[in-house]
Design a protein around this motif. Structure first.
Motif, short mmCIF file in Angstrom:
data_model
loop_
_atom_site.label_atom_id
_atom_site.label_comp_id
_atom_site.label_asym_id
_atom_site.label_seq_id
_atom_site.Cartn_x
_atom_site.Cartn_y
_atom_site.Cartn_z
N PRO A 112 3.73 -1.04 14.59
CA PRO A 112 5.19 -1.19 14.66
C PRO A 112 5.82 -0.98 13.28
CG PRO A 112 4.24 -3.34 14.39
CD PRO A 112 3.10 -2.34 14.23
N LYS A 137 -1.64 5.39 14.50
CA LYS A 137 -0.31 5.98 14.73
C LYS A 137 0.71 4.98 14.19
CE LYS A 137 2.93 6.26 16.82
NZ LYS A 137 4.28 6.07 16.29
N PRO A 138 1.12 5.18 12.91
CA PRO A 138 2.12 4.25 12.35
C PRO A 138 3.48 4.47 13.03
CG PRO A 138 1.12 5.65 10.65
CD PRO A 138 0.75 6.23 11.97
N SER A 139 4.40 3.53 12.83
CA SER A 139 5.71 3.64 13.48
C SER A 139 6.60 4.66 12.77
CB SER A 139 6.41 2.29 13.50
OG SER A 139 7.70 2.44 14.03
N LEU A 141 9.65 4.56 12.91
CA LEU A 141 10.88 3.88 12.47
C LEU A 141 10.75 3.34 11.04
CD1 LEU A 141 12.01 2.05 15.73
CD2 LEU A 141 12.50 4.36 14.92
N GLY A 167 4.36 10.25 14.10
CA GLY A 167 5.28 10.70 15.14
C GLY A 167 5.84 9.57 15.97
N GLY A 168 6.69 9.93 16.91
CA GLY A 168 7.39 8.95 17.74
C GLY A 168 6.91 8.99 19.17
N TYR A 185 -2.34 -2.06 20.41
CA TYR A 185 -0.91 -1.78 20.26
C TYR A 185 -0.17 -3.02 19.75
CZ TYR A 185 3.97 -1.55 21.66
OH TYR A 185 5.34 -1.62 21.65
N VAL A 191 7.31 -1.18 25.65
CA VAL A 191 6.33 -0.13 25.34
C VAL A 191 4.92 -0.64 25.63
CG1 VAL A 191 5.42 1.36 23.51
CG2 VAL A 191 7.88 0.93 23.65
N ILE A 194 4.08 0.46 28.94
CA ILE A 194 3.77 1.90 28.98
C ILE A 194 2.32 2.13 28.52
CG2 ILE A 194 4.32 4.14 27.90
CD1 ILE A 194 7.26 3.19 27.73
N GLY A 212 8.56 -11.65 21.60
CA GLY A 212 9.27 -12.54 22.52
C GLY A 212 10.02 -13.60 21.76
N PHE A 401 -5.36 -14.64 16.36
CA PHE A 401 -3.93 -14.32 16.37
C PHE A 401 -3.64 -13.44 17.58
CE2 PHE A 401 -0.16 -11.88 15.44
CZ PHE A 401 0.71 -12.90 15.11
P1 NAD Z 1 8.38 0.27 17.33
O1 NAD Z 1 9.69 0.69 17.89
O2 NAD Z 1 7.93 0.81 16.02
O3 NAD Z 1 7.32 0.57 18.45
C1 NAD Z 1 5.94 0.26 18.28
C2 NAD Z 1 5.13 1.52 18.47
O4 NAD Z 1 5.31 2.03 19.80
C3 NAD Z 1 5.52 2.66 17.52
O5 NAD Z 1 4.35 3.20 16.95
C4 NAD Z 1 6.23 3.64 18.44
O6 NAD Z 1 6.07 4.98 18.02
C5 NAD Z 1 5.60 3.41 19.77
N1 NAD Z 1 6.50 3.74 20.87
C6 NAD Z 1 7.83 3.50 20.92
N2 NAD Z 1 8.35 3.92 22.10
C7 NAD Z 1 7.31 4.46 22.80
C8 NAD Z 1 7.20 5.06 24.10
N3 NAD Z 1 8.24 5.18 24.89
N4 NAD Z 1 5.98 5.49 24.47
C9 NAD Z 1 4.90 5.33 23.66
N5 NAD Z 1 4.96 4.77 22.44
C10 NAD Z 1 6.14 4.34 22.00
O7 NAD Z 1 8.32 -1.30 17.14
P2 NAD Z 1 9.01 -2.41 18.03
O8 NAD Z 1 8.42 -2.40 19.38
O9 NAD Z 1 10.48 -2.38 17.88
O10 NAD Z 1 8.47 -3.67 17.22
C11 NAD Z 1 9.07 -4.88 17.31
C12 NAD Z 1 8.42 -5.71 18.40
O11 NAD Z 1 7.05 -5.88 18.11
C13 NAD Z 1 8.98 -7.10 18.52
O12 NAD Z 1 9.06 -7.43 19.87
C14 NAD Z 1 7.96 -7.94 17.80
O13 NAD Z 1 7.96 -9.28 18.20
C15 NAD Z 1 6.70 -7.23 18.16
N6 NAD Z 1 5.70 -7.47 17.15
C16 NAD Z 1 4.60 -8.16 17.50
C17 NAD Z 1 3.64 -8.43 16.54
C18 NAD Z 1 2.40 -9.18 16.88
O14 NAD Z 1 1.50 -9.16 16.05
N7 NAD Z 1 2.29 -9.81 18.02
C19 NAD Z 1 3.81 -8.00 15.25
C20 NAD Z 1 4.95 -7.28 14.93
C21 NAD Z 1 5.89 -7.01 15.90
#
Ligand code: NAD
Length: 451
Positions: A112, A137-139, A141, A167-168, A185, A191, A194, A212, A401
């Motif tokens: 993320p 696959k880094p984010s 964003l 990439g996205g 993930y 996502v 997905i 959450g 964790f």
């Molecule tokens: P993000 O938007 O970067 O998405 C995460 C990853 O999913 C990215 O690599 C992105 O490219 C991919 N992705 C996005 N849309 C997609 C799609 N339609 N199909 C396939 N892949 C897709 O990050 P985010 O989801 O906005 O991150 C924030 C969320 O993550 C919050 O809900 C946060 O609580 C949660 N989070 C959880 C932890 C944990 O360790 N449990 C840590 C950090 C963040």
């Protein structure tokens, strides 16, 4: 290079056995550690560009944390990988049984944007320690962090076993079409679904590190000065964009009134009277999230904060008191520096409020009473619990964790990471002589007479 070609390369590397020797794994971990130290300033710059992360915060919450995990793994890996002998039932004796760990194969790590270095590198280190080949696959964003990882990782790690795909949605969708041996993930639950659906096509196991609404309960007898400091710290680190940040606060109306000045003092103590000018307070990742957060506090009367600045994507540390249970602030994870306070009548009411909702990633309780702590532990379910301390459980490598139910599936950190990225193979061995199994061979009519 196409996804299939990249995957083909990694599959060949894994099949050759390159990633299995302990020496190879240790070399990768040491190289990754070296990368984090030698390239620290560049990594800090990338985090500053993506999230206005203060370099000290970047060290504490990302780089040093990853180094700590790697060091812990290097210290214990040999022991963790040792086969474990287990007892055999008398009916099978003489025989020996053991569990051996084998790597899974080629693993996909999807990161993320909020901790874009740490949340890619800690799972990567674990996957390598367990002997796998990995695609990360880094984010998209967090583009500066993503680009830097794509540049640095091939310089430090074995390129035949580790690849970065940037990439996205399109690139991730293409990756998810392929068969991996595990998908790890981190991100939001939408996502997450997905990813889980795509993985199901290939029966690929997944770890879903989701988020959450993590609650914090403040009891009437809590130490309000300490509670306020710790809550403010955990809520405002990375400008509230932290999966384990307290999302909302539950307390009685009376304690809310008493707590508010302490929350205000803690904010001023940490970020000064103008947090906008503080080098220690981060910014919102992008305009979409800024607009979402601004809308949540638009036309409100916050008890503290409430200022926003679109040009720098600044949202002030904001506290909103007396928020209703059905308020828009209470429908989705906030993921920003806004703390709603929901009034409850006491401990039982707070527990009901929590158990009526999705199981959170973390739950925090500030109370002077052990009996109250015990009630929360017994009567609620969450990924983790912090008693008088929010968010810091992730700094303890011996604690698993992860979330539970809608906040996630699976766990990692320390030895749990090795469990996640390995298969525990059961091995039973029995000498052919004496053939004690004769006792249970057919014909069963004779066997029945014997038992
Ligand atoms: P993000 O938007 O970067 O998405 C995460 C990853 O999913 C990215 O690599 C992105 O490219 C991919 N992705 C996005 N849309 C997609 C799609 N339609 N199909 C396939 N892949 C897709 O990050 P985010 O989801 O906005 O991150 C924030 C969320 O993550 C919050 O809900 C946060 O609580 C949660 N989070 C959880 C932890 C944990 O360790 N449990 C840590 C950090 C963040």
């Amino acid at each position: 290079m196409s996804v299939q070609a990249t995957l083909g390369d990694l599959r060949r590397t894994f099949a050759r056995g390159t990633t299995k020797p302990l020496a190879w794994r240790v070399r990768q971990l040491r190289a990754l550690r070296r990368m984090l130290v030698e390239r620290g300033p560049e990594l800090e710059n990338a985090l500053a560009a993506d999230l206005a992360k203060n370099p000290t915060e970047a060290q504490l919450a990302e780089l040093a944390l990853a180094v700590g995990e790697i060091d812990h793994t290097l210290r214990h890996l040999r022991r963790w990988l040792r086969p474990t002998r287990v007892a055999v039932p008398l009916s099978l004796a003489p025989a020996t049984a053991k569990v051996i760990r084998e790597p899974l194969g080629v693993v996909l790590v999807i990161g993320p944007w909020n901790y874009p270095i740490q949340l890619v590198l800690v799972p990567l280190a674990g996957a390598l320690a367990a002997g796998n080949a990995v695609i990360v696959k880094p984010s998209e964003l967090a583009p500066a962090s993503s680009a830097l990882l794509a540049e640095l990782i091939p310089q430090y790690l074995d390129p035949s076993a580790v690849r970065v795909v940037e990439g996205g949605v399109d690139e991730t969708t293409a990756l998810l079409r392929e068969r991996f041996d595990h998908i790890f993930y981190t991100g939001n639950g939408q996502v997450g679904r997905i990813v889980a659906r795509a993985a199901a096509e290939h029966l690929t196991p997944v770890t879903l590190e989701l988020g959450g609404k993590s609650p914090v309960f403040v009891d009437d007898d809590a130490d309000l000065t300490a509670a306020a400091r710790r809550i403010v710290y955990a809520k405002l680190v990375n400008a509230g964009q932290t999966c384990v940040a307290p999302d909302y606060l539950l307390t009685t109306e009376k304690t809310a009134a008493a707590l508010l000045p302490h929350l205000g003092s803690a904010i001023t103590e940490f970020y000064g009277s103008q947090p906008q000018e503080s080098a220690d307070f981060g910014r919102i990742i992008n305009d979409r999230h800024f607009d979402r957060l601004s809308a949540l506090i638009h036309n409100r009367k916050p008890a503290l904060g409430g200022q926003v600045d679109a040009t720098t994507r600044y949202i002030a540390p904001t506290v909103i008191d007396g928020v209703a249970a059905d308020d828009p602030l209470m429908t989705e994870e906030i993921f920003g520096p806004i703390l709603p306070i929901v009034h409850v009548s006491g401990v039982s009411d707070a527990i009901d409020f929590i158990t009526e909702r999705d199981k959170p990633l973390a739950l925090y309780v500030f109370s002077g009473r052990k009996s109250v702590e015990r009630r929360f532990l017994r009567e609620t379910s969450s990924g983790a619990v912090g008693l008088n301390i929010p968010a810091a459980h992730l700094l303890v490598p011996r604690l698993p964790f992860g979330g539970v139910g809608p906040s996630g599936t699976g766990r990692y950190h320390g030895k749990y990471t090795i469990d996640t990225f390995s298969h525990s193979k059961a091995v039973l061995s029995k000498p052919t002589r004496p053939d004690t199994l004769r006792l249970i061979y057919p014909p069963f009519t004779e066997l029945r007479d014997r038992i």
